[in-house]
Each structure stands twice: as structure tokens, then as C-alpha cells.
Design an enzyme around this catalytic site. Sequence first.
Site, PDB file in Angstrom:
ATOM      1  N   THR A 127       0.753  -1.062   0.165  1.00  0.00           N
ATOM      2  CA  THR A 127       0.098  -0.007   0.011  1.00  0.00           C
ATOM      3  C   THR A 127       0.988   1.271   0.033  1.00  0.00           C
ATOM      4  O   THR A 127       2.035   1.106   0.542  1.00  0.00           O
ATOM      5  CB  THR A 127      -0.840   0.057   1.364  1.00  0.00           C
ATOM      6  OG1 THR A 127      -0.077   0.029   2.250  1.00  0.00           O
ATOM      7  CG2 THR A 127      -1.566  -1.170   1.495  1.00  0.00           C
ATOM      8  N   GLU A 158      -5.513  -3.366  -1.038  1.00  0.00           N
ATOM      9  CA  GLU A 158      -5.730  -4.742  -0.574  1.00  0.00           C
ATOM     10  C   GLU A 158      -7.201  -5.581  -1.398  1.00  0.00           C
ATOM     11  O   GLU A 158      -7.448  -6.567  -0.862  1.00  0.00           O
ATOM     12  CB  GLU A 158      -6.606  -4.562   0.886  1.00  0.00           C
ATOM     13  CG  GLU A 158      -5.560  -3.966   1.893  1.00  0.00           C
ATOM     14  CD  GLU A 158      -5.105  -2.436   1.924  1.00  0.00           C
ATOM     15  OE1 GLU A 158      -5.533  -1.908   0.824  1.00  0.00           O
ATOM     16  OE2 GLU A 158      -4.940  -1.816   2.921  1.00  0.00           O
ATOM     17  N   LYS A 201     -14.736  15.124  13.343  1.00  0.00           N
ATOM     18  CA  LYS A 201     -15.819  14.720  14.493  1.00  0.00           C
ATOM     19  C   LYS A 201     -16.154  16.083  15.123  1.00  0.00           C
ATOM     20  O   LYS A 201     -15.514  16.481  16.145  1.00  0.00           O
ATOM     21  CB  LYS A 201     -15.523  13.588  15.347  1.00  0.00           C
ATOM     22  CG  LYS A 201     -15.554  12.246  14.696  1.00  0.00           C
ATOM     23  CD  LYS A 201     -14.944  11.067  14.928  1.00  0.00           C
ATOM     24  CE  LYS A 201     -14.810   9.884  14.293  1.00  0.00           C
ATOM     25  NZ  LYS A 201     -13.710   9.310  14.379  1.00  0.00           N
ATOM     26  N   TRP A 220     -20.437  13.968  12.595  1.00  0.00           N
ATOM     27  CA  TRP A 220     -19.384  13.766  11.483  1.00  0.00           C
ATOM     28  C   TRP A 220     -19.872  14.742  10.253  1.00  0.00           C
ATOM     29  O   TRP A 220     -20.746  14.987   9.699  1.00  0.00           O
ATOM     30  CB  TRP A 220     -19.424  12.297  10.834  1.00  0.00           C
ATOM     31  CG  TRP A 220     -19.182  11.358  11.878  1.00  0.00           C
ATOM     32  CD1 TRP A 220     -18.669  11.427  13.079  1.00  0.00           C
ATOM     33  CD2 TRP A 220     -18.942   9.779  11.473  1.00  0.00           C
ATOM     34  NE1 TRP A 220     -18.495  10.327  13.813  1.00  0.00           N
ATOM     35  CE2 TRP A 220     -18.391   9.347  12.935  1.00  0.00           C
ATOM     36  CE3 TRP A 220     -19.101   9.010  10.414  1.00  0.00           C
ATOM     37  CZ2 TRP A 220     -18.187   8.042  12.844  1.00  0.00           C
ATOM     38  CZ3 TRP A 220     -19.024   7.639  10.501  1.00  0.00           C
ATOM     39  CH2 TRP A 220     -18.524   7.117  11.839  1.00  0.00           C
TER      40      TRP A 220
END
Lengths: 553, 553
Positions: free
Chosen positions: A192, A337, A447, A452
Site C-alpha cells: 500500500t 488490498e 468529528k 461527522w
Amino acid sequence: MSNQYYDYQLTLDKLIRKAALIYPDVEVVHAPPGGPIIRSNYAKEWDRIQRLGSALEELGVSPGEPGKFGSRIAVLDWNTIRHFELYYGVPMYGAVLHTVNVLLAPEDIIYTLLQAQDEVLFINEDFISLARIVTSLVKSIKKVVIMSDELEHEEVSFDGVKVYWYEDLIRDARPYNFPELSENTVATMMFTSGTTGRPKGTYFTHRQLVLHAMSVALSLSAPPINANIYDVAMPLVPMFHVHAWGLPYIATLVGIKQVYPGRFDWGWVLKLIKDEGVTITNGVPTILFNLLYHPDSPKYDLRGLKFIVGGSALPRGLLEEASRRGIHVVQGFGLTETAPVILLTMEKANMRNWPEDRKRELVLSAGLPIPLVDIRVVDGQGRDVPRDGKTMGELVVRAPWITREYLNDPEKTRNAWRDGWFHTDDIAVWDSEGYVWIMDRAKDVIKSGGEWISSTRLEDLISTHPAVYEVAVIGVPHPKWGERPVAIVVPKPGQKVTEEEIRNYLMGLVNEGKMPKWWIPDKVVIVESELPKTSTGKVDKKVLRERFQITLE
Amino acid sequence: MSNQYYDYQLTLDKLIRKAALIYPDVEVVHAPPGGPIIRSNYAKEWDRIQRLGSALEELGVSPGEPGKFGSRIAVLDWNTIRHFELYYGVPMYGAVLHTVNVLLAPEDIIYTLLQAQDEVLFINEDFISLARIVTSLVKSIKKVVIMSDELEHEEVSFDGVKVYWYEDLIRDARPYNFPELSENTVATMMFTSGTTGRPKGTYFTHRQLVLHAMSVALSLSAPPINANIYDVAMPLVPMFHVHAWGLPYIATLVGIKQVYPGRFDWGWVLKLIKDEGVTITNGVPTILFNLLYHPDSPKYDLRGLKFIVGGSALPRGLLEEASRRGIHVVQGFGLTETAPVILLTMEKANMRNWPEDRKRELVLSAGLPIPLVDIRVVDGQGRDVPRDGKTMGELVVRAPWITREYLNDPEKTRNAWRDGWFHTDDIAVWDSEGYVWIMDRAKDVIKSGGEWISSTRLEDLISTHPAVYEVAVIGVPHPKWGERPVAIVVPKPGQKVTEEEIRNYLMGLVNEGKMPKWWIPDKVVIVESELPKTSTGKVDKKVLRERFQITLE
């Protein structure tokens, strides 16, 4: 209940052998900037890949089997025809193709090679200096193979490492008789890009790559892409990024012409699109941007070009400009992934009579799950959130092509693979039509007072201001709200914009019902220079947070 | 190296669950001749299939696992929505769906049920009398479930067998929680139509059906079909023939509307094509013939209809008439043993600039191998014949969806699965573009003086005579040549043709270089009645040989 007929294996040789048999004369073109152009085809590539098999044998490479990796073979290369050959030859031999992100810091490259314990290193001659550093530190590498378009070459030597030249090896080799592998043999390995912490290793089997190619190919045949056997593919996603999103495998599977542009020179890429009749390509939004805004771009007619965009959120303005130029855009979503594609913004049967505008709106989403992919969007307790297009949760996924684990990292593995699902760490909403909208990386969600705020969504809204070239929103600690958004805005060249103007513009959007008032950033910082990017072209918020040490009160 | 993430299974639930989630409102229509029409959709079908799961549990059905068949569930039905539900519900439960060819002689039907040892029999109410005979002889069947469009029904009883009504079972059942099966669980079982000897049993796993659906769907997205998410599918291949060639699975996979026409009434089918907007269907050449030459046909605009033809050779005249009506035809090839599709006449990248006529010519072939299918054409010693489009050999195949064996017939199994390849018993030539041309069943090839004459090819040539309606060519023993061809010709209604005229016509073709002179049949028999057909609509040459006991000298 196993026999050789019944259990016919899903291995990569099925793709290239078939192409050589049925589409022998279809071209595979190596076209590095400025040339010379090499016109190969599937028959010739199959011959070269078979010779590559013998070369691997000569290099002492060991094949693997299910449960046991074959030798890891690292590659440092651009999008070249030899990289294409390695995409097939190394896995078909039973070894593991480790594609290395050449844009990582050398330190990170060395880290990934140490993790992978590569035995042989294939390099484009552009990377000889880098390879010297790498091989001096990664002792598992005993052999280096240099890939060059020049047939004549000077002597190159490395301390303690044997040096070979790719074209010499191929020329002198006999066609190799590839073994019939189990489909569960590991084929590829990659890391990654590591915007947080060190790169993490992932790996994929033959079965996973074949199923991924089948599913993505089928999805691309739907509108708005309508991919077709008459398309000509040129992967612009670097081949060191997650199988170039599968395009070298998909194009071979369906038997279409492929063009490899070498290192990325956007003026040259535009010329290739015209000269080679390229109709389908892929890349992050920045690559689409580069094609549209290159000084040479207005000279080229890009109508009908099919562009698969992904890797980071597609800005609305970029989609609109691409549409104006007649480019068909589809957005895909996935992670290293996930091999990578799990979502794609293909259309659905019930949209036949929708106006074009409404359909195009969905291209701004991350898409529908493609065939064989299951997804959920879940809250912190693992419960499905309502599919209302509003309630945020984490995207979790099951598919036949998710990496089994993070290499050498059981803790991260346990954290991501929980309750039967792979956790993407992406915060999303899911709408009633089935399209997923990625709101943020979990770490980038702001947050504020228990609610959110999606930094990505807020960036998208700010980017609709006509003077805005680039924008990033970061969360900054706030004594009362916990966190509050701060926007970093880069104006378009030659234009000016003030914090006041941006805030007034956003208040207009609030009044139009497009965003809640409490999303308006506490601060808008105007900067003149481009925003810092990671090696994959995404804005590097880690660097931004370090650079702008803002205190709110 | 096995875990639940990595080994995500290729099972049929992935298709229907996804359709219910992403394409819930897309219609699945049950439209028996004359109605009433039931408009269901993927969400409702998923609900009914889950209830069917509970009904199977209540009926005491046992799930299987790799290496062990689940209960065999026999079905006698037309193309109905309940048959569609059984296509999913039975395999997803872990049981084996045995689709029974209702056009076989009752004796053969009973033979197949004895072979399969079915435990439950699902029947369309049209087959109550047949079911009485069957259950009196097949003692393994303990339960019969009657499927009817009528909600009110009289008492029906069977000796020694419990009777249930499908709609009652479904209405009273709770949604079943289907298990996560291994992809190698057997899903379906069916018998070959048996033009030679008794029907032979074949069976297929979930993995095989999913991979077959993916590969065929991808192939159909190519020209000349250009299948699309905006298509509307109506399987006209009976659902008791090899998965209706996969169409009920493919349509669900890509999320398009499906229409089930009940028993086959061609006037009704034409009306449905118009009323329901059907754009893609499939069937043997006789079905295409029925649509084109039905008395109502001229009333309907069939332009744009996509037709997948297969099962027996497509006559040129039929293809030309279909093209005149604006129908896009693709020919597929396969056997019951191959699930069935292995070849399809999709176009290739190098044909972009070919004239339409030249492309259409290839639709008369059996096609190219579809993704993941490998083929060879071999002589009696197993050597590849030249790919010259002329040299005949046997077509042999490898693919992930070939049946493992013939049920209870190890000898036939050993004979067909040899040297790593499944032997189709079909004689073919392979051309340089990769298209296979089936010349004959091995048993129908006429061996004349050590050379082979293709009876199919000769039929095709004779059928180009304007007065010929139907023709069959059979091999007849000859004292000198071993065998020689004899043609049985049926003239078009109201037209006359003589043996002399046919022979002169063929001599014309010889002079044009279209056939060798020694292929001219020794005898041409003109008959007035239609040729005898098997239950799959193919000319029954076994019957013909018995009927025409010709002696040559």
C-alpha cells in the site's frame, strides 16, 4: 471429488495463451516518449513470455505452490511492454511478481524489498542508480536484470550482485513449458502507498486476478463505458500500482490492442491516443486533469475516449470538463488490498430513460458493487446503517479477490478482517439505488460535537467556486467542538479569492439546502502554491496538518 | 492457506442476493400464454426464494457437500417464474436441481429419475398425469409439489406419495437463512437428450455455473450481440435443457428484466416480445424459424432483437431471413456435458473494418472459444490438425465447467475424458481466424473410400437450393466405398423438386469450386412429410436410417 477436468484452474496462462491462439495479430505496442516504437502482438508476446520463463529458470527462480510463496521478483519499471511480459511470465512460472512503486521514498522502497525478501530485481535502465542503493542494503537480492530499449549496452556492474540484460536473456532462451499451477498459487505482491505509517504488504493468487479481470471486464461493458472488442487500451495507471487496476489482464482476456507509453509524458500520451487510436484508459483524477489541461490538449479531439477514474474523489468540475470534451468517464473504487476494483459507477437497467445529467451525477459516486462483490455499510457496532444516502458508516466488503492478510503484520490483519468482512477504513453513505458515496477516510472524518463532517464532501462543495483550483479540508482540534474543519484553498492561476468570498459562497450553498450551516469551516487559508501530494497523487493531509499548525478557539 | 475472506465462494446466491440488493425493482415477469401475467421483481423473487428454502426444509430435503450429492429434486415444468425460483432455491439449499426434459418419452423420463434417485418431484399442473405414472414406478420419490397459477385448487392425490401445492408452501413459509456452501457443492443435474442410446446423466457445481455465466455474459457483450444492461431477456430455450443455456443466471448476474413465457406458443411469444420489450432471447434454429415464419410474424417489428442460436447447425437461409428482419444473431456451440456454452461467434478486434457480409459469414460457424475455454481439433492419434479451415478432426475441450463424469457410467466417462481433454465426439475444422466449424457428429461423418464427407456441410449446400425446405444426409453402406451419402429432401410447401434437379444443382456447386464432386449423393430421395425430430428439435437420423433402408451398389 477432484480431477483435472472438473477443477480446470483459473490461472493467468489462460489469458495470454488464448490471446496468442485466437488474436495472434492484435498489436501490443511499446511506445516510450519519443520512440522508437516497438510493434509486437499477442503471438510474439507469447513467444517472448515463454522465453522469459526459461530466463527465470536460468536465474534460479523457485516456483511456489498454495501455502508457499515462490521466489519474489521485484520490478522497478514504468508502463512498458517488458513490464507487461513480467505481469504474465513471473506468475505463470509460479514465482511472485513484486511490483515496486518507484515514486516512494528510497527508504520506503528498501523497506518493501526487505519485507518481501526479493531474490531478483528487474529494473528499467532509468533506475540503475536507485538499484545500486537498493541492492547494497537488501541482501536477499542476488541478481539484477536491466531492461533497456538499446540493444547495444555498456558494461554495468553492481557490488556483489550479478547483472543481466533482459533482451540478451530473452534472445538466448528457449520457449519454456510453463507448469499447470494451482489457481491458489500466489501470483503478485505489492505494498500500500502508506499515507499512514509504513507501506503494508498485500498479495494475490492467480484465481483472484482472473476473477477480478472477469468481473471488471463485464462491468466495463455496461454504460457509460460500453467497453468493446474494438477498443484500444492504454494503461495510464502506473503498472506498479495494483495491477494497473487490472487493465493489462482485462485487455488480454478480451483480445484488444494494448499500448504501453513508458514513463509518463502527457504531451506524448496525447499524441499516442491519436496516433494509436487509443479509446480506453485509466488513472487518478490528476491524470485526467493532465490530459485535459496540458498545453497541447486543445489540439486533440478526445471525443469517445473512455476513462476509468479512481484512487481519489473525482471533482465535479473535472467531470464536467471531461464531458464537455466528449470523454466517457466511469469512476471505480477500491484499495490495494482489494486487487483493487470493488465498486464501479456503471448504469443500471432502470436508468434507461434518465436524463444524461442525472446519470452523470452518479459518476461522482464510488459506484455499485461489481459482480461477485458483497458490501455493507456499518456503524461502530457492526449494524447496517440505513440506505438513505445520508447516514455515514464504514464500508466493509467480501469478494473473491481480497488479499489474505497484511504481510508480516498479524495485528493489522486482525484489525481489518473482522466478523467475516474486510474493513476498508473508509466512511461512506449508501443510497437507495445502490451507489456508494465515500465521504472520507475514517481518519479524515471531522468529528464536530458528536456529529461527522465529511472533509471530502466539503472539499467537493468548495471546489465548485469558480476561482478555486485545489482545496483540502482538515480537522483541527477545537476546545469546545472537539474538532472543526479548516479549508486550505489554492486559487486558479491568475485569479484571486479571499476567505470572505469562500465563506459567503458556502453560505449561499447553505441557503440552497446543499450543506448544513455547521459544516462551514472555521478558517479558510488561501495559499498560492500547489498542495503537497503523496506518490499516488492524493493530497497529503499528513503534511498539510504539519504545515498548518492552526489553533482554533 | 484457507480462510473465509480469501476463499470467498463462487455460489449462486451471489447472483440473486446482489440482484435483490442493487436491482430490487427490476422486473421478473411470469407470462403464460393468455395470462394472467404476474409482475414480480428481484426483491420479491429473493423473498420467494428464501421461503422456498424453508419449504425444502419442511419437505425433508438434505443438503450436500463436495463429494456428496444433496437430495435430488426433479422438476417437470415449462419456462415459468417458479422454475426460475427453483433454479436458485434448490442449489442454494445445497440440494441438486434435476431439470427433466418433458419432451422425452415417458420411458426415458422414468429412466432418468431412476438414475438420479430423485426424492421430491416439482411439477407444473400440466404434468399431473405424467407424474402419476412416474411416481408409481420411481419409488425414491416420496413427495410431489404441484405448481399452478390458480390459487384455488381441487384435492389431488397420488398413491403412496404426499402431495403439496407450491404456492401454499411458499405462502406459509418463513424466509430461510441459506448456508454458506462450498462452491464445489453439486447444484444441478441433467441428462443428455440421447440421440444415441439412453440419456446420460451430467452434473454441475455452483462454481461451474457461476464461471459459465460470467464467461458467456462477457462474450455476449461483444458484437454482434452487444448485450447490455438495457436488454430484456426471455429464455426460449426450454429450462429443462442445460440451464436454458445459462440465460436465467446471466440475466440475474447483470440485473436485467426477465420474462418467462410458460409453455411455448409462438404467437404469444411474438406478442410478449413486443409487449414486454424483449430484446434478447435464445433457442435452436427451429425456434428462430418459428418466430420468423409464424402467421402473425409479419405484424411484428423484430428489428434489434438479439438471438443466440445453437443446438444444431444454423441454415444459411434462416440467418439471411433473420438479418433481413433486423435480428442480430450469434451462434453458440456446446453440449449438455459442457454446461453448455464453450464457443460463440463473437467478433474479434481485427474485424472492425470488415464488410457486414463477411462478418455475418462467421455466424454460420460454431464460434470462437469463450473466455477460460481451451480447445483443440485433433486427428485419430491425438495430434493437432492444421488450422486451415479444411482438415477435419475431433473437437476436444478443457474448461472450468465441464461435467465431471457420466452418472453411473464409468466406461463412457473413460471414453470421453482422455489425455487431459474432454472429447466432444464432434468432427470439426478450425480456421486461421480461430473460428470452429462443426462438420458432423463423429457418428454422422460419412467415411467414403477412406475420406470423410461431412453430412452437415452437405446438408447446408443442398439447403441453398431455392425449393428445399428441409434436408438430411445419411451414410448408407456401399460395397465398394464403405459408405456413400444419401440425401432425404423435403420441398417447400407448394413447390416441387426432383432428384435430377438436386443433382444438377450440386454439379453446379462442384463447378463453382464449392464442393468436391465425390460428395454428390448417390441417391436423392424426395419426401413430402417433415423429417422426424428428436425432443430437442434436431433431425433424428437414427429414425431416418431405419425408415430408408436403402441399398447401394
